[in-house]
Design a protein around this motif. Structure first.
Motif, PDB file in Angstrom:
ATOM      1  N   GLN A  79      85.870  38.995  -8.104  1.00  0.00           N
ATOM      2  CA  GLN A  79      84.908  38.569  -9.121  1.00  0.00           C
ATOM      3  C   GLN A  79      83.616  38.182  -8.409  1.00  0.00           C
ATOM      4  OE1 GLN A  79      86.570  35.698 -11.825  1.00  0.00           O
ATOM      5  NE2 GLN A  79      88.383  36.929 -12.167  1.00  0.00           N
ATOM      6  N   ARG A 123      86.649  28.122  -4.119  1.00  0.00           N
ATOM      7  CA  ARG A 123      87.745  29.102  -4.143  1.00  0.00           C
ATOM      8  C   ARG A 123      88.184  29.352  -2.711  1.00  0.00           C
ATOM      9  NH1 ARG A 123      89.439  30.787  -9.351  1.00  0.00           N
ATOM     10  NH2 ARG A 123      87.735  30.304 -10.745  1.00  0.00           N
ATOM     11  N   TYR A 161      88.336  36.267  -4.732  1.00  0.00           N
ATOM     12  CA  TYR A 161      89.522  36.971  -5.232  1.00  0.00           C
ATOM     13  C   TYR A 161      90.388  36.011  -6.027  1.00  0.00           C
ATOM     14  CZ  TYR A 161      88.157  40.985  -2.675  1.00  0.00           C
ATOM     15  OH  TYR A 161      87.446  42.077  -2.269  1.00  0.00           O
ATOM     16  N   ASN A 162      90.692  36.399  -7.246  1.00  0.00           N
ATOM     17  CA  ASN A 162      91.547  35.540  -8.061  1.00  0.00           C
ATOM     18  C   ASN A 162      93.014  35.753  -7.684  1.00  0.00           C
ATOM     19  OD1 ASN A 162      92.373  37.888  -9.268  1.00  0.00           O
ATOM     20  ND2 ASN A 162      91.138  37.614 -11.109  1.00  0.00           N
ATOM     21  N   GLU A 163      93.913  35.069  -8.368  1.00  0.00           N
ATOM     22  CA  GLU A 163      95.327  35.109  -7.982  1.00  0.00           C
ATOM     23  C   GLU A 163      95.929  36.494  -8.093  1.00  0.00           C
ATOM     24  OE1 GLU A 163      97.243  32.099 -10.218  1.00  0.00           O
ATOM     25  OE2 GLU A 163      96.409  30.499  -8.998  1.00  0.00           O
TER      26      GLU A 163
END
Lengths: 183, 347
Positions: B224, B155, B217-219
């Motif tokens: 998470q 990621r 960090y997701n979009e």
């Protein structure tokens, strides 16, 4: 620059559009974040402000597709989310108890027309609340202050704040239904 | 929509704001900084989707967060191993961050760096504090995070969920994390750098750091958890001879009030100002909005080159303020012609 013009610039030249948006809405964005985060350091607040405009940049096409709110409301909505997420990540955001937060009716937000109508009515009903009820509602449910902090800010006793919130929910419900909010 | 806070989601706050008198106006410098930071964040996403190639970009999260592209370092990164690798990698990152292009700059970076090499393991994840670079007010610290071999940290926005930083003797401070991008985003290793500034001075002091939970960090910008845990470090900074202190008494006028610059601490990587205000003024009108102290700063070198600051911070202290400027590149102190701050010549 008018809102429609700014939306056009944001779509055609996002960089220029964001520059204009910072000029036009930056003060309010900064103010909302400061209200939510309290006395955070300057860098944290500016970091959140740039997060807001980065999201605007990336999401402007989505805004166009969901025209049911004004650009300013859209930006301030992002701002509130960014600041609350930031506060939540720092484990400083107090969740509102479910029984307090629950409203006993479901407001319809399915299509653009309904959304626009309902937004207008919610805005009107909140704005027409008497003081200090309006301020208490805004601090509690918009800025997500604790009862204790609201009491301290408005020089009221915590019990009084709780009572006003309790009564206020019924008043809001009654007025929204009277105004014909779409359920 | 079933909850009160959701009902308020679409509420336009402008009316409420105009009824309140606590409006804050952004300065021109703040607007420029915010636009620049916004650009970096958006550019980062473009790079991630291979639309555009850029060097310094930013993921989202608190503080100022940047990713440093390290194209030239890949070879070093792969060839070296163990502590040597960490050391070489650290210095190279500092050279890249501070544009250490010539030998003198690289020597300065080396003199200001300390190899630490503390490794802490929680479960299958290890975090190594490899190296730091410091002056009397600023420290950059490099942490290499290693996941188990079969886990790819691919990621692009890893950070720690929370961090606590303590400085011996305390003092007002600010810090921000950055993620350092390596050229093999699919391996099990990432590097995270923390930059911390402290107004009281940190040279020779002990720094303690507690890093909680590795997250990505997701979009949507939500964190998470990758690995739960607490990695703790403590180390002593070396005494730094590169910081010079100049005492002065220069009047600064902001919003029709007098402030006095009483000391300047200068090093190749940062400048720290102490600004005082008379107690009577503070009692009468409170502390100044510190954002007004953060702009209009420039260093002019003898060769005509101008150095701007990479970031700045300001905070209140007893009867005054501390203002910090972090340079965009390493500065040869002997080559400084003048330092301008808010229209005042400091040197």
């Amino acid at each position: 620059m008018k809102e429609e013009e700014l939306v056009r610039v944001l779509l055609e030249d996002p960089e220029e559009g964001v520059k204009e948006a910072i000029d036009k809405y930056g003060d309010t964005v900064y103010w909302i974040i400061t209200k939510i985060l309290g006395n955070s350091n300057q860098m944290d607040i500016e970091e959140c402000v740039s997060d807001v405009f980065a999201r605007l940049w990336r999401g402007i096409s989505r805004f166009e597709a969901e025209r049911g709110v004004s650009l300013s409301s859209y930006i301030y909505g992002i701002t509130r989310h960014v600041a609350l997420d930031f506060k939540r990540a720092r484990k400083e955001l107090e969740e509102i108890p479910l029984e307090e937060n629950e409203v006993s009716f479901l407001i319809d937000y399915e299509d653009q027309f309904t959304k626009k109508q309902n937004n207008r009515k919610i805005q009107q009903v909140i704005d027409e609340l008497s003081e200090p009820m309006r301020d208490i509602f805004i601090y509690r449910y918009y800025f997500r202050y604790s009862i204790k902090d609201i009491a301290c800010k408005l020089h009221l006793k915590p019990k009084k704040v709780e009572n006003i919130l309790y009564r206020g929910k019924d008043i809001i419900k009654e007025r929204l239904l009277k105004e014909g909010v779409i359920l | 929509m079933r909850h009160m806070d959701e009902v308020m989601e679409e509420y336009n706050i402008e009316g409420f704001k105009s009824d309140n008198t606590d409006e804050i106006l952004l300065t021109k410098e703040q607007k420029i900084r915010i636009l620049e930071e916004t650009r970096r964040k958006v550019a980062f996403e473009k790079k991630d989707s291979k639309e555009e190639k850029i060097d310094i970009v930013a993921p989202k999260r608190r503080g100022r967060i940047r990713i440093i592209g390290l194209v030239a370092m890949v070879a070093i990164f792969i060839m070296m191993s163990g502590m040597v690798m960490a050391s070489m990698n650290g210095s190279s990152i500092f050279e890249h961050l501070l544009n250490g292009q010539n030998k003198k700059s690289r020597d300065t970076i080396e003199q200001m760096s300390t190899i630490i090499g503390q490794e802490k393991r929680v479960g299958e994840y290890s975090v190594t504090l490899t190296e730091c670079l410091s002056d009397d007010n600023e420290v950059y610290m490099l942490f290499v995070v290693k996941a188990p071999k079969n886990v790819s940290l691919s990621r692009n926005q890893y950070l720690f969920g929370r961090e606590e930083i303590f400085v011996e003797g305390g003092g007002a401070m600010g810090y921000y994390p950055m993620m350092v991008q390596d050229e093999d985003p699919n391996d099990n290793q990432i590097t995270i750098m923390y930059s911390m500034e402290n107004h009281n001075g940190i040279t020779g002091k002990t720094i303690s750091i507690r890093l909680h939970d590795l997250v990505f960090y997701n979009e949507e910008g939500n964190a998470q958890t990758v690995a739960k845990g607490l990695w703790e470090f403590s180390f002593q900074l070396k005494k730094n001879l590169k910081t010079k202190t100049y005492l002065m008494f220069k009047k600064l006028r902001i919003d029709d009030k007098n402030y006095y610059i009483t000391s300047v601490k200068l090093s190749p990587i940062s400048l720290n100002l102490t600004i005082t205000q008379s107690p009577t003024n503070i009692f009468r009108s409170g502390y100044l909005d510190t954002s007004k102290l953060m702009g209009e700063f420039e260093i002019l070198l003898k060769n005509g080159e101008k150095i701007s600051c990479d970031s700045s911070g300001a905070g209140t202290k007893a009867f005054g303020y501390g203002v910090h400027f972090q340079f965009s590149r390493i500065v040869d102190l002997d080559q400084i012609e003048e330092i301008m701050y808010q229209g005042i010549k400091l040197r």
